[in-house]
Every structure is written in structure tokens, then in C-alpha cells.
Design an enzyme around this catalytic site. Structure first.
Site, mmCIF file in Angstrom:
data_model
loop_
_atom_site.group_PDB
_atom_site.id
_atom_site.type_symbol
_atom_site.label_atom_id
_atom_site.label_comp_id
_atom_site.label_asym_id
_atom_site.label_seq_id
_atom_site.Cartn_x
_atom_site.Cartn_y
_atom_site.Cartn_z
ATOM 1 N N HIS A 13 -25.536 28.181 -17.538
ATOM 2 C CA HIS A 13 -25.704 28.699 -18.896
ATOM 3 C C HIS A 13 -24.411 29.343 -19.374
ATOM 4 O O HIS A 13 -24.398 30.120 -20.313
ATOM 5 C CB HIS A 13 -26.823 29.736 -18.951
ATOM 6 C CG HIS A 13 -28.091 29.271 -18.326
ATOM 7 N ND1 HIS A 13 -28.456 29.614 -17.056
ATOM 8 C CD2 HIS A 13 -29.051 28.454 -18.797
ATOM 9 C CE1 HIS A 13 -29.610 29.029 -16.775
ATOM 10 N NE2 HIS A 13 -29.987 28.324 -17.802
ATOM 11 N N HIS B 46 -31.881 21.154 -19.557
ATOM 12 C CA HIS B 46 -31.365 20.823 -18.233
ATOM 13 C C HIS B 46 -31.857 19.480 -17.705
ATOM 14 O O HIS B 46 -31.768 19.219 -16.517
ATOM 15 C CB HIS B 46 -31.763 21.902 -17.217
ATOM 16 C CG HIS B 46 -31.273 23.274 -17.544
ATOM 17 N ND1 HIS B 46 -29.942 23.556 -17.694
ATOM 18 C CD2 HIS B 46 -31.936 24.444 -17.749
ATOM 19 C CE1 HIS B 46 -29.803 24.857 -17.963
ATOM 20 N NE2 HIS B 46 -31.003 25.405 -18.023
#
Lengths: 203, 335
Positions: free
Chosen positions: B218, B56
Site C-alpha cells: 500500500h 490486490h
């Protein structure tokens, strides 16, 4: 084979048996978990118990609480998965509930299972009935409340874990990653409940 | 899978090694997957620690730096760090004033942080926790505590970091972080998936001309999946959904973050920002210090997220306070 109580050494041997068995049942659990989650449940348990058995071989704890604490730390260090942390949480609670004890009666296992279950419910924000390992623990805690030899209790635990897994097979997961699958989880044995059964069989 | 990696097993450790050696002025890794400031904060400052899965960047490790975070515990791609790593990160961040744990609301992360804090409590270390739960698409307003944390974390890190730098104690820094987290709302739209190296294949698929509104970082299920539409239409819906959740009156000052999920280029983000500004300013809402770029990603996922933070004087002061990390600098004198 223990008749009336279990000791530190017997508990350590039980951890060794778990560690050995976990290497075998890991693949089955990975596969079961892969259907609803990320498929690392078997790895989590085999790594955790292997680390625990190594730590215990390195330094023998003086009391039963020490064995549980060593196992809790092993799971904390070796795993980042939710199931690993929940297992560590349950082991920690068992350590707190057995503080200072060098032997315990088999029937006291019920109290340890309940202490573990309560702590895991708080940490995981789940309740019995959600189709998780908590339901296996609840079934085993209830089944072990009466007196018996360790061997009897092992059989009772296996039966309770097995019945719980089957009872919840037809229900939907209500929490965790498996919850996202909702209705799709109906008909599937919860991987965490399957793990509880495999551990009960090998302890 | 087409990625510039050596092996999926070494991906995270090699990434962190590269990050620290590229920016030694900001980052150090005293223990495996525990990232801290290379120049520790002064004694007496409240420590701020975050943590979460890899994949991320700049979230999480990237925001370690002066005016921001003191430490981060880093997990595998999209997986929580262990409670042991978190415990170590917190201990490194401790400067005698306690530590705030500030991270996104994900089950695994919450459990591992709680476990770490329980262990540290036994050692007498004070911690507080604030969860960022800004993704409006992940649960209805009535169940806001169940929402996942996404790009709003960037604002929460900034505000908490400034409050800690200003000398606030653990209670004050915790309150600042909570206020920031509660003032943020985000929503994302995904155009194409990313691949977790150890999985080797996409975690979801989207048709060539499909987008998914509200999809999680996700690949968590979103609100709807349909044909691609224009930038303005996409932005209009995103802004409307955020404002429905957090009404903004005329005269309200906000900061907005138009964030790439990884593959979407800055050009497209600026096309989107243009529309965000048009519709907010038409309603008398004033944008302060907008952020446009890659601030919270999902590797090569295409798409963007939009975050709005409602400001008051206090939040605005903290937002503009100086801060620096390898991915973002705030000079401190920006209007």
C-alpha cells in the site's frame, strides 16, 4: 435533565443527539484524520451514529444493554474502519456490563467507560499512554467515578476529554497508522481523542 | 488519474460483479462484497475464509475455488471489509466442521475478523485464525509478529486448501496454514506508485530513476530508496535479505513466487526468476513448482515481490495437490 439516574429513553435521546451532532463535526474529524490516516474518521462516526439512531427508532430495546448492543451492531454494519470496529467493541462491552438494567446511576458511567476501554485495548492491542482514544476514555472514567448529576458528569467528561487531548498533543503516537508518522504526530491532537471530545460535548 | 472506471464509488462493486459474471463456474456473490464458491464444498469440510481490501487481485477474492478458499470478504480499495461482511462470509463457508480465517496481518483486518469471530462464537460457530506475516521488510525478525502479510498468502491459501480437501479437521487445517505461513518470506521492490480511485492521486511518489526496496503493497515505507539498478543486482539483494531471515541449507527444497505488483510485465519477472534460480541452485537449493506472474498486486503499481517458501514433504504434497480458480490452476500431477 436527569437528577439521579438515566433510563432507556434518555439513553436513546443521547444517541439521537450524538447522531445529529456527528453530521456537523464529521468534516472536522475527517480533516484531522486525513493528516495522519485515511481521513474517514468523521464519516465512520456520522454513519455509525445515524444507523444507530435509525435502528433505535425502529425497535426500542427493553433495557440499557439493548441500546448499547443496537449501537454496536450499527457500527459493525456501517463501518469497516478500525475506529468503527473499536467503537462497536466498546459499545458491546458496555452492553455486557449493563445487562438487564433499565436504569443506571450517572456514577455507573465510569464503570461502563472502563469496560469499554479495556475491551478496546484488547482488540486494538493498544495501551493507555499510546496517544489514542483509550487515553480519553481513561481520563473520563477516572473523572466520572464520583457521584453527581448527569449534567455535572457531562461537564466533567468534556473537561477530562479536553485535558487529555491537550496533554497528549505534545507526545508522539505509538500505535496505529499515525505511528508511521512518529515524530511528525507531535503537536497534533490525536484524531481519535478529538472524536472522544466532540462526542462528550454532544451527548 | 487515468483508469478504466465509471466512478470511484462503484469501482469495487462493479469489479466484483464482473468477476462473478466472467467466472460463474468459480464465484458467486450471495451478499454484497461477500464472495463464495458457486459450487459449495462438501459437508464436513473445514471452511477457509479470507478477506481484505480490494485492489490486490487475484488476492483475495480470486483464490476462492476448489482446493483453495471457500469465501472472501471484500473491502474498499486498500481498506478492511466490515466485521459484518466477514461474519457473513464465515457463515456461508461453514460446512459443519468450523472455519479457518486466513488473511494478512493488517490492523484493521485483524480487528474486524476478531469482532466477527466474537459475534459468531455467541452463535456457537467454531473459528480459528492464522495471520500471514511474510514481509521481512515490514519489521525485524525479533518482531516478526508485527510483519505485514503479502504474497506469501498465496502459498498459505494453497496449503490450507489442500489440507482441508484432504479431510483434516479444524485443528489440522489450522496447523497446516500456520506451518505454511511460517515457512514463507517475502520482500518487494516498487518502481512506481498506484492510485486509489477514491483518492485520485498517488499515495507516494518515486523519481523517474528511483526504486524503493522493501516498500509495502500500500506504499508503506521500505528499507531504502535509490537509483534503479540491474535486475540481477535487485534480485541478489532480495534473495540475500530473505535468506538472512530464513537460512536455507544446501539440499533444501523451496518454491519461489516471482510476483508482479501489477504493471510489471511477465518478461521482466522471467528475467528476475532466471537470476533467482541461478543463485539458489548454485547453493544446492532446489526450486519446486515456481510461480511467475501476477498473484498479489497493487493495481497499476510497478515492481515485483519475491516469496520463498521452504518445503518439507508434507508442504510439497499439499502444494502440488489439485486446485482451481480463475487465476491459477494446479492439475495435481505436476512434478
Amino acid at each position: 435533565m436527569i437528577a439521579s439516574s438515566f433510563t432507556v429513553d434518555e439513553l436513546i435521546r443521547a444517541v439521537d443527539r450524538l447522531a445529529a451532532a456527528a453530521q456537523t463535526f464529521a468534516a472536522e474529524l475527517n480533516e484531522a484524520d486525513g493528516r495522519l490516516g485515511d481521513g474517514d474518521l468523521g464519516i465512520t462516526l456520522s454513519n455509525g451514529w445515524r444507523t444507530a439512531t435509525q435502528k433505535l427508532a425502529g425497535a426500542r430495546p427493553a433495557d440499557i444493554a439493548g441500546v448499547f448492543l443496537t449501537c454496536a451492531v450499527a457500527f459493525q454494519e456501517s463501518s469497516a474502519s478500525s475506529f468503527g470496529t473499536l467503537t462497536a467493541t466498546g459499545l458491546m462491552a458496555a452492553a455486557k456490563a449493563s445487562s438487564g438494567r433499565t436504569e443506571m446511576k450517572p456514577a455507573e458511567i465510569s464503570g461502563l467507560l472502563r469496560a469499554a476501554m479495556d475491551a478496546m485495548a484488547r482488540r486494538g492491542k493498544a495501551e493507555p499512554g499510546d496517544k489514542t482514544v483509550l487515553d480519553s476514555l481513561a481520563a473520563m472514567a477516572a473523572a466520572t467515578a464520583s457521584d453527581g448529576t448527569a449534567d455535572d458528569l457531562r461537564k466533567v467528561c468534556v473537561r477530562a476529554a479536553s485535558e487529555a487531548a491537550e496533554l497528549f498533543r505534545s507526545k508522539a503516537n505509538r500505535i496505529g497508522r499515525a505511528r508511521m508518522f512518529g515524530e511528525d504526530s507531535i503537536g497534533i491532537v490525536d484524531p481519535g481523542m478529538l472524536a472522544a471530545l466532540r462526542m462528550a460535548e454532544s451527548v | 488519474m487515468k483508469k478504466i472506471i465509471n466512478s470511484s464509488v462503484d469501482f469495487v462493486d462493479e469489479m466484483l460483479d464482473g468477476l462473478c459474471s466472467a467466472h460463474p463456474e468459480y464465484y458467486a456473490q450471495p451478499e454484497r462484497r461477500v464472495l463464495v464458491r458457486s459450487v459449495p464444498a462438501r459437508d464436513g469440510k473445514v471452511g477457509i475464509v479470507t478477506g481484505g481490501g480490494s485492489g490486490h487481485l487475484p488476492i483475495f477474492a480470486g483464490y476462492v475455488g476448489p482446493g483453495l478458499l471457500d469465501g472472501a470478504a471484500i473491502g474498499d480499495v486498500f481498506a478492511s471489509p466490515s466485521s459484518d461482511q466477514i461474519r457473513k462470509a464465515i457463515k456461508h463457508a461453514e460446512r459443519g466442521a468450523g472455519v479457518l480465517c486466513l488473511y494478512g496481518n493488517y490492523g484493521g483486518d485483524v480487528m474486524n475478523f476478531d469482532m466477527a469471530c466474537e459475534m459468531l462464537e455467541l452463535e456457537g460457530l467454531r473459528t480459528e485464525t492464522v495471520l500471514v506475516a511474510d514481509d521481512v521488510a515490514s519489521a525485524p525478525l525479533a518482531e516478526a509478529a508485527k510483519r505485514r502479510g503479502v504474497a506469501g498468502m498465496v502459498y498459505a491459501f494453497k496449503i490450507a486448501g489442500a489440507a482441508a480437501d484432504a479431510g483434516g479437521d479444524l485443528t489440522a487445517v489450522t496447523a497446516a496454514a500456520r506451518k505454511a505461513a511460517e515457512s514463507c518470506r517475502s520482500i518487494g521492490v516498487a518502481l512506481s506508485p498506484c492510485i486509489v480511485p477514491q483518492a485520485g492521486k498517488p499515495s507516494f511518489t518515486l523519481g523517474e530513476d528511483e526504486i524503493e526496496m522493501g516498500m509495502g503493497i500500500h506504499g508503506e515505507r521500505g528499507i531504502w530508496r535509490n537509483r534503479l539498478r540491474s535486475a540481477d543486482e535487485i534480485v541478489d539483494e532480495m534473495v540475500a535479505r530473505l535468506r538472512e531471515d530464513m537460512p536455507l541449507a544446501s539440499g533444501q527444497r523451496v518454491s519461489v513466487l516471482v510476483n508482479s505488483l501489477g504493471a510489471t510485465p511477465p518478461e521482466e519477472l522471467y528475467v528476475a526468476f532466471r537470476r533467482v534460480r541461478q543463485i539458489l541452485e548454485a547453493d544446492g537449493i532446489r526450486i519446486v513448482m515456481p510461480l511467475v506472474g501476477r498473484y498479489a498486486t497493487s493495481m497499476e503499481m510497478a515492481g515485483m515481490s519475491l516469496t520463498v517458501m521452504a518445503l518439507d514433504d508434507e508442504l510439497e504434497t499439499w502444494l502440488k495437490a489439485p486446485a482451481a480458480c480463475a487465476f491459477w490452476q494446479v492439475a495435481g500431477d505436476r512434478a
